[in-house]
Design a protein around this motif. Structure first.
Motif, PDB file in Angstrom:
ATOM      1  N   HIS A 160      -7.683  14.537  -0.904  1.00 47.77           N
ATOM      2  CA  HIS A 160      -8.037  13.199  -0.456  1.00 47.77           C
ATOM      3  C   HIS A 160      -7.840  12.272  -1.645  1.00 47.77           C
ATOM      4  O   HIS A 160      -8.568  12.367  -2.644  1.00 47.77           O
ATOM      5  N   ILE A 161      -6.837  11.407  -1.557  1.00 49.58           N
ATOM      6  CA  ILE A 161      -6.494  10.503  -2.649  1.00 49.58           C
ATOM      7  C   ILE A 161      -6.921   9.090  -2.275  1.00 49.58           C
ATOM      8  O   ILE A 161      -6.523   8.563  -1.231  1.00 49.58           O
ATOM      9  N   ALA A 162      -7.760   8.495  -3.103  1.00 48.06           N
ATOM     10  CA  ALA A 162      -8.286   7.160  -2.817  1.00 48.06           C
ATOM     11  C   ALA A 162      -7.163   6.119  -2.835  1.00 48.06           C
ATOM     12  O   ALA A 162      -6.174   6.249  -3.566  1.00 48.06           O
ATOM     13  N   PHE A 180       4.279  19.414   0.395  1.00 47.12           N
ATOM     14  CA  PHE A 180       3.147  18.547   0.713  1.00 47.12           C
ATOM     15  C   PHE A 180       3.283  18.078   2.153  1.00 47.12           C
ATOM     16  O   PHE A 180       4.327  17.567   2.542  1.00 47.12           O
ATOM     17  N   TYR A 181       2.223  18.270   2.943  1.00 44.58           N
ATOM     18  CA  TYR A 181       2.181  17.706   4.287  1.00 44.58           C
ATOM     19  C   TYR A 181       1.199  16.535   4.265  1.00 44.58           C
ATOM     20  O   TYR A 181      -0.004  16.713   4.059  1.00 44.58           O
ATOM     21  N   PHE A 182       1.711  15.335   4.481  1.00 48.22           N
ATOM     22  CA  PHE A 182       0.932  14.100   4.451  1.00 48.22           C
ATOM     23  C   PHE A 182       0.455  13.835   5.878  1.00 48.22           C
ATOM     24  O   PHE A 182       1.218  13.392   6.725  1.00 48.22           O
ATOM     25  N   TYR A 183      -0.830  14.145   6.151  1.00 53.39           N
ATOM     26  CA  TYR A 183      -1.283  14.153   7.537  1.00 53.39           C
ATOM     27  C   TYR A 183      -2.148  12.963   7.940  1.00 53.39           C
ATOM     28  O   TYR A 183      -2.412  12.772   9.135  1.00 53.39           O
ATOM     29  N   LYS A 184      -2.596  12.159   6.978  1.00 49.78           N
ATOM     30  CA  LYS A 184      -3.397  10.998   7.343  1.00 49.78           C
ATOM     31  C   LYS A 184      -3.265   9.942   6.267  1.00 49.78           C
ATOM     32  O   LYS A 184      -3.399  10.238   5.081  1.00 49.78           O
ATOM     33  N   GLY A 185      -3.016   8.698   6.689  1.00 52.18           N
ATOM     34  CA  GLY A 185      -2.865   7.612   5.739  1.00 52.18           C
ATOM     35  C   GLY A 185      -1.721   6.702   6.144  1.00 52.18           C
ATOM     36  O   GLY A 185      -1.287   6.692   7.306  1.00 52.18           O
ATOM     37  N   SER A 186      -1.229   5.930   5.186  1.00 57.57           N
ATOM     38  CA  SER A 186      -0.152   4.973   5.454  1.00 57.57           C
ATOM     39  C   SER A 186       1.135   5.359   4.735  1.00 57.57           C
ATOM     40  O   SER A 186       2.151   5.641   5.352  1.00 57.57           O
ATOM     41  N   GLN A 187       1.100   5.379   3.400  1.00 56.26           N
ATOM     42  CA  GLN A 187       2.265   5.751   2.601  1.00 56.26           C
ATOM     43  C   GLN A 187       1.799   6.607   1.429  1.00 56.26           C
ATOM     44  O   GLN A 187       0.737   6.356   0.854  1.00 56.26           O
ATOM     45  N   ILE A 212       3.837  16.618 -11.039  1.00 54.22           N
ATOM     46  CA  ILE A 212       3.924  15.765  -9.858  1.00 54.22           C
ATOM     47  C   ILE A 212       2.768  14.782  -9.879  1.00 54.22           C
ATOM     48  O   ILE A 212       1.638  15.129 -10.237  1.00 54.22           O
ATOM     49  N   GLN A 213       3.053  13.548  -9.481  1.00 55.35           N
ATOM     50  CA  GLN A 213       2.020  12.538  -9.313  1.00 55.35           C
ATOM     51  C   GLN A 213       2.057  12.042  -7.873  1.00 55.35           C
ATOM     52  O   GLN A 213       3.117  11.669  -7.362  1.00 55.35           O
ATOM     53  N   LEU A 214       0.889  12.035  -7.225  1.00 55.24           N
ATOM     54  CA  LEU A 214       0.762  11.552  -5.856  1.00 55.24           C
ATOM     55  C   LEU A 214      -0.069  10.281  -5.861  1.00 55.24           C
ATOM     56  O   LEU A 214      -1.170  10.265  -6.413  1.00 55.24           O
ATOM     57  N   THR A 215       0.458   9.222  -5.238  1.00 53.08           N
ATOM     58  CA  THR A 215      -0.225   7.935  -5.200  1.00 53.08           C
ATOM     59  C   THR A 215      -0.404   7.488  -3.761  1.00 53.08           C
ATOM     60  O   THR A 215       0.553   7.492  -2.977  1.00 53.08           O
ATOM     61  N   ALA A 216      -1.619   7.110  -3.402  1.00 61.03           N
ATOM     62  CA  ALA A 216      -1.924   6.621  -2.060  1.00 61.03           C
ATOM     63  C   ALA A 216      -1.615   5.130  -1.990  1.00 61.03           C
ATOM     64  O   ALA A 216      -2.199   4.340  -2.741  1.00 61.03           O
ATOM     65  N   ILE A 217      -0.714   4.746  -1.098  1.00 61.50           N
ATOM     66  CA  ILE A 217      -0.299   3.356  -0.933  1.00 61.50           C
ATOM     67  C   ILE A 217      -0.967   2.776   0.316  1.00 61.50           C
ATOM     68  O   ILE A 217      -0.940   3.382   1.376  1.00 61.50           O
ATOM     69  N   GLU A 218      -1.585   1.616   0.194  1.00 63.05           N
ATOM     70  CA  GLU A 218      -2.155   0.819   1.289  1.00 63.05           C
ATOM     71  C   GLU A 218      -3.467   1.365   1.852  1.00 63.05           C
ATOM     72  O   GLU A 218      -4.297   0.608   2.330  1.00 63.05           O
ATOM     73  N   SER A 219      -3.652   2.675   1.850  1.00 61.46           N
ATOM     74  CA  SER A 219      -4.892   3.257   2.366  1.00 61.46           C
ATOM     75  C   SER A 219      -5.098   4.617   1.720  1.00 61.46           C
ATOM     76  O   SER A 219      -4.209   5.144   1.043  1.00 61.46           O
ATOM     77  N   ASP A 220      -6.274   5.207   1.915  1.00 62.45           N
ATOM     78  CA  ASP A 220      -6.496   6.561   1.430  1.00 62.45           C
ATOM     79  C   ASP A 220      -5.442   7.499   2.024  1.00 62.45           C
ATOM     80  O   ASP A 220      -4.976   7.291   3.155  1.00 62.45           O
TER      81      ASP A 220
END
Length: 292
Positions: A160-162, A180-187, A212-220
């Motif tokens: 869960h990435i803020a 990585f499976y991105f299952y909830k969020g925006s980008q 690797i760096q993962l960044t949550a865009i627009e929403s969690d």
């Protein structure tokens, strides 16, 4: 990934009394069932049974062969029964495909959750189901699993990435394979040593070894990470069996027809526990276990 997606008209939704997957066989691999919300009732041909959910994980080694049922009990009689789970199929190497079937529970209370505090005051969290993150180690997997050897670097994380924040992941080796499976969020922005890309929700990305760096865009952002060293053997999958050759698949079907993988000791093909049953695991050897 679309079987239970309510935006699609077709759904793999079995069961007559309750939804779920009635009695069916497996051989040659493991299932790691991660229940984020809701509950699952488990029954197997070895006499094991249980109810788990709300963050619990069941690690089941099919090995030489077993039957099980996975039903989704309708515990709420006057409202909806929401269910959200992932089931990861984890291959077994040739030397372990005929091990004794086994299942164990990783209860939510014992699965480590690593909190990352950001300077802006928000927090991200990594749930470590298999492997290790920042020195935080997961509970032990099933004993004959590919994950039971640390050098195989099996990783299963729920992340869960803020919003607006970045979580970094070191590479455990130069040969590990991760997706990585991105299952909830925006980008979700994925930055590696070589490139940067943005992932839309309900999409998966395979990433080369390296930081690797993962960044949550627009929403969690909510992400399922899967990683491991490759087994490096042929994989032939058909129906509920995962073996090394077509001949072994044919043998699996023949063995199942002949032996029923130990038979089915339960009265129904789609059994469920009583409504009042709590989270519990009954094992074939007579042991009973509940969350601590």
């Amino acid at each position: 990934g679309q079987d239970f997606d309510l935006s699609h008209s077709w759904k793999m939704y079995h069961g007559t009394r309750v939804p779920g997957f009635p009695m069916h066989p497996h051989r040659g691999f493991e299932t790691v069932t991660i229940v984020l919300e809701g509950f699952v009732d488990h029954f197997d041909s070895g006499g094991g049974s249980g109810r788990y959910g709300m963050g619990d994980v069941q690690w089941m080694t099919a090995g030489a062969g077993l039957q099980h049922a996975e039903m989704f009990p309708l515990l709420q009689q006057n409202s909806g029964n929401k269910l959200h789970l992932f089931q990861v199929w984890l291959n077994l190497p040739k030397c372990s495909k005929f091990v004794e079937p086994h299942y164990k529970m990783l209860w939510n209370e014992e699965i480590p959750k690593h909190t990352i505090a950001h300077e802006e005051g928000s927090c991200s969290e990594v749930t470590v189901i298999a492997g290790a993150f920042e020195g935080i180690k997961a509970p032990s997997p099933a004993p004959d699993s590919w994950a039971a050897t640390p050098e195989n670097h099996v990783q299963i994380f729920i992340m869960h990435i803020a919003k607006g924040q970045t979580v970094a992941l070191a590479s455990p080796s130069d040969t590990v394979q991760r997706s990585f499976y991105f299952y909830k969020g925006s980008q979700l922005q994925i930055q590696t040593d070589l490139e940067s890309a943005q992932l839309k929700v309900n999409r998966m990305a395979a990433v080369a070894p390296g930081k690797i760096q993962l960044t949550a865009i627009e929403s969690d952002a909510y992400v399922l990470l899967l990683g491991a060293e490759p087994i490096g053997e042929p994989v032939v999958m058909y129906g509920p069996f995962v073996m090394n050759s077509k001949q072994e698949i044919q043998e699996a079907y023949a063995d199942y027809e002949r032996t029923q993988f130990g038979g089915w000791p339960w009265e129904r093909r789609d059994p469920v526990h009583a409504l009042a049953t709590g989270r519990i695991a009954h094992y074939g050897d007579g042991r009973t276990e509940s969350p601590k």
